[in-house]
Design a protein around this motif. Sequence first.
Motif, short mmCIF file in Angstrom:
data_model
loop_
_atom_site.label_atom_id
_atom_site.label_comp_id
_atom_site.label_asym_id
_atom_site.label_seq_id
_atom_site.Cartn_x
_atom_site.Cartn_y
_atom_site.Cartn_z
N MET A 26 0.86 -1.13 -0.04
CA MET A 26 0.05 -0.03 0.02
C MET A 26 0.97 1.13 0.20
SD MET A 26 -3.33 0.28 2.01
CE MET A 26 -4.31 1.90 2.21
N GLU A 27 0.47 2.28 -0.78
CA GLU A 27 1.33 3.48 -0.92
C GLU A 27 0.93 4.53 0.34
OE1 GLU A 27 0.44 5.42 -4.43
OE2 GLU A 27 0.37 3.97 -5.69
N GLU A 28 1.95 5.35 0.36
CA GLU A 28 1.58 6.61 1.32
C GLU A 28 0.78 7.25 0.62
OE1 GLU A 28 5.49 8.24 2.59
OE2 GLU A 28 6.29 6.43 2.85
N PRO A 29 -0.25 8.22 1.41
CA PRO A 29 -1.09 9.11 0.80
C PRO A 29 -0.33 10.28 0.32
CG PRO A 29 -1.54 8.80 2.91
CD PRO A 29 -0.50 7.80 2.68
N ASN A 30 0.66 10.63 1.05
CA ASN A 30 1.19 12.02 0.76
C ASN A 30 2.65 11.78 -0.11
OD1 ASN A 30 -0.63 13.35 2.08
ND2 ASN A 30 0.60 13.16 3.89
N SER A 31 2.95 10.46 -0.89
CA SER A 31 3.94 10.28 -1.50
C SER A 31 3.85 11.15 -2.93
CB SER A 31 4.30 8.90 -1.63
OG SER A 31 3.23 8.38 -2.68
N TYR A 58 -1.40 6.05 -17.12
CA TYR A 58 -2.92 6.02 -16.26
C TYR A 58 -3.41 4.62 -16.38
CZ TYR A 58 -7.91 6.39 -15.63
OH TYR A 58 -9.20 6.30 -15.12
N PHE A 59 -3.51 3.82 -17.44
CA PHE A 59 -3.94 2.66 -17.69
C PHE A 59 -3.06 1.50 -16.89
CE2 PHE A 59 -6.24 4.93 -20.87
CZ PHE A 59 -7.73 4.56 -20.70
N VAL A 60 -1.69 1.89 -16.94
CA VAL A 60 -0.69 0.73 -16.39
C VAL A 60 -1.19 0.63 -14.83
CG1 VAL A 60 1.42 0.37 -15.97
CG2 VAL A 60 0.78 0.85 -18.28
N TYR A 61 -1.20 1.89 -14.24
CA TYR A 61 -1.32 1.95 -12.79
C TYR A 61 -2.79 2.12 -12.33
CZ TYR A 61 3.75 3.01 -12.53
OH TYR A 61 5.02 3.08 -12.81
N LYS A 62 -3.57 2.04 -13.07
CA LYS A 62 -4.99 2.23 -12.61
C LYS A 62 -5.69 1.50 -11.65
CE LYS A 62 -9.66 2.12 -15.07
NZ LYS A 62 -10.60 2.09 -16.10
N THR A 63 -5.06 -0.03 -11.43
CA THR A 63 -5.52 -0.88 -10.68
C THR A 63 -4.58 -0.99 -9.38
OG1 THR A 63 -4.79 -2.86 -11.88
CG2 THR A 63 -7.15 -2.25 -11.98
N SER A 64 -3.45 -1.26 -9.65
CA SER A 64 -2.30 -1.43 -8.79
C SER A 64 -2.07 -0.10 -7.77
CB SER A 64 -0.95 -1.88 -9.66
OG SER A 64 -0.46 -1.06 -10.06
N SER A 65 -2.09 0.99 -8.53
CA SER A 65 -1.67 2.31 -7.71
C SER A 65 -2.75 3.32 -8.32
CB SER A 65 -0.26 2.39 -8.13
OG SER A 65 0.28 3.77 -7.41
N PRO A 66 -3.69 3.72 -7.48
CA PRO A 66 -4.77 4.74 -7.99
C PRO A 66 -4.32 5.99 -7.87
CG PRO A 66 -5.54 3.22 -6.63
CD PRO A 66 -4.25 2.73 -6.68
N ALA A 67 -3.23 6.28 -7.06
CA ALA A 67 -2.43 7.76 -6.86
C ALA A 67 -1.84 8.06 -7.99
CB ALA A 67 -1.86 7.79 -5.45
#
Length: 63
Positions: free
Chosen positions: A1-6, A26-35
């Motif tokens: 899980m990512e940090e929200p402020n990263s 956008y499409f590459v990170y759409k599901t794995s990293s929404p931020a």
Amino acid sequence: MEEPNSSHLGIKIISFLLPIVGAILYFVYKTSSPAKSKAACNFALWGVGVGILLSIISTVMNG
């Protein structure tokens, strides 16, 4: 899980300068990293908008 402020500075810069790359990211990170996905999309849209604005200004100045 990512940090929200990263910060995703690299993705933002690339997406702004090359909006098509931002759209792909956008499409590459759409599901794995929404931020990251949202940052890429937003900066790609800003890049397109600034490009259009600069094109209009250039046309008016040269015309």
